[in-house]
Write a protein that holds these residues in place. Structure first.
Motif, mmCIF file in Angstrom:
data_model
loop_
_atom_site.group_PDB
_atom_site.id
_atom_site.type_symbol
_atom_site.label_atom_id
_atom_site.label_comp_id
_atom_site.label_asym_id
_atom_site.label_seq_id
_atom_site.Cartn_x
_atom_site.Cartn_y
_atom_site.Cartn_z
ATOM 1 N N SER A 197 0.818 -1.217 0.000
ATOM 2 C CA SER A 197 0.000 0.000 0.000
ATOM 3 C C SER A 197 0.847 1.262 0.000
ATOM 4 O O SER A 197 0.362 2.344 -0.353
ATOM 5 C CB SER A 197 -0.937 0.003 1.214
ATOM 6 N N GLY A 251 -6.329 4.271 -4.088
ATOM 7 C CA GLY A 251 -6.173 3.133 -4.987
ATOM 8 C C GLY A 251 -5.134 2.152 -4.493
ATOM 9 O O GLY A 251 -5.310 0.928 -4.606
ATOM 10 N N TYR A 303 -6.563 -0.102 -1.541
ATOM 11 C CA TYR A 303 -7.491 -1.152 -1.976
ATOM 12 C C TYR A 303 -6.804 -2.177 -2.886
ATOM 13 O O TYR A 303 -7.148 -3.361 -2.866
ATOM 14 C CB TYR A 303 -8.692 -0.525 -2.683
ATOM 15 N N SER A 304 -5.845 -1.718 -3.679
ATOM 16 C CA SER A 304 -5.106 -2.649 -4.526
ATOM 17 C C SER A 304 -4.288 -3.627 -3.688
ATOM 18 O O SER A 304 -4.284 -4.832 -3.951
ATOM 19 C CB SER A 304 -4.189 -1.872 -5.473
ATOM 20 N N ALA A 317 -4.876 -7.643 -3.469
ATOM 21 C CA ALA A 317 -3.835 -8.587 -3.880
ATOM 22 C C ALA A 317 -3.572 -9.630 -2.798
ATOM 23 O O ALA A 317 -3.529 -10.834 -3.061
ATOM 24 C CB ALA A 317 -2.550 -7.831 -4.209
ATOM 25 N N THR A 323 -3.409 6.441 -11.851
ATOM 26 C CA THR A 323 -3.570 5.060 -12.318
ATOM 27 C C THR A 323 -2.224 4.391 -12.527
ATOM 28 O O THR A 323 -2.044 3.206 -12.217
ATOM 29 C CB THR A 323 -4.383 5.045 -13.625
ATOM 30 N N VAL A 370 -1.009 3.418 -9.068
ATOM 31 C CA VAL A 370 -1.730 2.259 -8.527
ATOM 32 C C VAL A 370 -1.353 0.992 -9.280
ATOM 33 O O VAL A 370 -1.189 -0.084 -8.685
ATOM 34 C CB VAL A 370 -3.251 2.507 -8.584
ATOM 35 N N ALA A 422 0.067 -2.826 -8.168
ATOM 36 C CA ALA A 422 -0.484 -4.109 -8.601
ATOM 37 C C ALA A 422 0.607 -4.995 -9.194
ATOM 38 O O ALA A 422 0.645 -6.209 -8.950
ATOM 39 C CB ALA A 422 -1.600 -3.873 -9.616
ATOM 40 N N ALA A 429 -6.222 -7.261 -7.342
ATOM 41 C CA ALA A 429 -5.469 -6.009 -7.202
ATOM 42 C C ALA A 429 -6.097 -4.901 -8.033
ATOM 43 O O ALA A 429 -5.942 -3.723 -7.729
ATOM 44 C CB ALA A 429 -4.021 -6.216 -7.625
ATOM 45 N N THR A 430 -6.829 -5.290 -9.084
ATOM 46 C CA THR A 430 -7.491 -4.273 -9.900
ATOM 47 C C THR A 430 -8.631 -3.596 -9.159
ATOM 48 O O THR A 430 -9.231 -2.649 -9.673
ATOM 49 C CB THR A 430 -8.039 -4.901 -11.196
ATOM 50 N N GLY A 474 -8.173 -1.727 -6.926
ATOM 51 C CA GLY A 474 -7.665 -0.375 -6.758
ATOM 52 C C GLY A 474 -8.132 0.563 -7.858
ATOM 53 O O GLY A 474 -8.263 1.761 -7.641
#
Length: 448
Positions: free
Chosen positions: A227, A293, A296-297, A301, A385, A388, A392, A407-408, A410
């Motif tokens: 993270s 992102g 959450y990613s 994961a 993006t 993030v 990933a 992982a997506t 995110g």
């Protein structure tokens, strides 16, 4: 010199108030970390250790956001003052004295904002603790308060981060030439300075070290590291923004034909001409998107890996955890993005007056402001993006391909955060644009 310093703070209060707001938001985030550290000091055993860990994690996230936001806001502050600094040199104030004045102004304004932030945050600490620790075993009875030591440390940290973010801009203030008095419309082009190269190289080295160290670690220990990668990558992208931001913005906005709308054409060119304004608003949004992102990613994961291994679906991230860990940094980044727009109000008023004087309709003025917000947020979303996605990819490196699908998750957070940022920036640009229509363009231009 003292008289000049105070007169400038008063005359350009609108610009400096943006820095006060950002410093107050930064102090609010740091104050939560400081109060957690104070509570940890008073709490023995594993609970105290847990509080120390939470405080440290929050301080790391806040520091990443603060350096980016403070440097962007301080840079814009100096950029908006470039004519004043040129005038100071014309009347005999040397570059060294200008640098000193700017640094003192940053410290004074930052300290005032930090004290204000501490005063506003102190009564809210316990309600926040009651919410975020509700139902947490061993933590639901934690009492948070900001003592004298914590408040002093908060002000010192904010002032230190502001100096770190604004030292480079203070040096640039001393190098402003007297020709700036004759070319108000000229905007200094962003360039890769020595500090940017060093900062970028340092961040790249840290990111590489973190990624290399992921292999071989227990999955339960990876989520925090994963993270942290997107925010650090966002810091790297901000450091090399002269190489990344403008080319990316030109590339994706070129996909929309200029003839599609006169207001779009105007907004696109204004965004590129005023790169100091644009990047100052874009950079905080990049950090905001990378923070949410990335969290959450990383959770997705690790959760996907554990689900594949045990067959048990991973739990959702508790809302309290998101508020605790990201609430302060997100507040700081959001205030920073809005403040940069508000601080450049005088320059935006002049741009609107020029557009009206050239025959532009009120609708064109408002639509141009809205499209400029779209350009800024769209560019920030693309950069976020990238940050993030780097997290990933690091998750795949550490956990294998089975972690990629989750992982997506995110990316969904990227979309939600970008949408929230668009609403914020649209509000900060369109509402003032509507209010500016009340000004007589001739009076605005003659006042310049």
């Amino acid at each position: 010199m003292l008289r000049l310093l105070t007169r400038d703070l008063i005359f350009n209060a609108r610009i400096w108030l943006g820095l006060v707001a950002v410093s107050a938001a930064g102090a609010a985030a740091v104050a939560v970390s400081a109060s957690l550290a104070e509570a940890a000091y008073r709490t023995p055993g594993n609970t105290g250790l847990a509080l120390y860990g939470i405080s440290g994690s929050l301080l790391v996230f806040t520091s990443v956001a603060a350096v980016v936001v403070f440097s962007s806001v301080a840079g814009l502050t100096v950029s908006l003052h470039r004519r004043d600094h040129a005038l100071w040199q014309m009347v005999g104030i040397g570059p060294g004295s200008i640098r000193t004045i700017v640094l003192v102004q940053l410290v004074v304004v930052g300290t005032v904002g930090a004290v204000l932030g501490c005063l506003l945050t102190a009564p809210l600490l316990q309600p926040v603790a009651n919410y975020v620790f509700a139902g947490s075993s061993g933590l639901d009875g934690v009492r948070l308060r900001l003592g004298a030591v914590g408040a002093f440390a908060t002000v010192a940290v904010v002032a230190g981060l502001l100096l770190a973010g604004g030292s480079g801009t203070a040096r640039r203030a001393g190098r402003v030439s007297g020709l700036e008095l004759l070319r108000e419309a000229a905007v200094p082009q962003l360039s890769m300075t020595r500090v940017r190269w060093l900062l970028g190289a340092g961040l790249l080295a840290v990111i590489t070290s973190v990624v290399v160290g992921l292999r071989g670690r227990a999955p339960a220990d990876l989520e925090t590291s994963l993270s942290l990668i997107p925010p650090m990558v966002s810091g790297l992208l901000v450091a090399v923004s002269p190489l990344a931001t403008a080319p990316l913005a030109r590339a994706w906005t070129s996909l929309v034909p200029a003839r599609a709308s006169a207001s779009w054409y105007l907004a696109r060119n204004v965004a590129f001409a005023a790169l100091d304004r644009s990047t100052a608003a874009i950079n905080p949004l990049v950090v905001t998107i990378a923070l949410t992102g990335g969290l959450y990613s990383a959770h997705g994961a690790v959760g996907a890996f554990e689900a594949a291994r045990t067959g048990t679906p991973s739990a959702e991230i508790p809302a309290q955890f998101v508020v605790l860990l990201l609430g302060g940094p997100l507040l700081l980044a959001a205030v920073g993005a809005a403040a940069t727009v508000a601080m450049s109000g005088r320059a935006r008023t002049r741009d609107a007056a020029l557009l009206e004087a050239a025959g532009g309709t009120p609708g064109t003025v408002v639509a141009s402001a809205a499209w400029e917000a779209v350009v800024q947020v769209g560019t920030a979303a693309l950069l976020g993006t990238v940050a993030v996605a780097s997290g990933a990819v690091a998750g795949v490196w550490a956990l294998g391909w089975q972690s990629l699908s989750a992982a997506t998750a995110g990316l969904a957070a990227v979309g939600v955060t970008a949408a929230g940022g668009l609403v914020l920036v649209l509000t900060a640009t369109v509402v003032p644009a509507v209010l500016r229509l009340r000004h007589d363009p001739v009076r605005v231009l003659t006042a310049e």
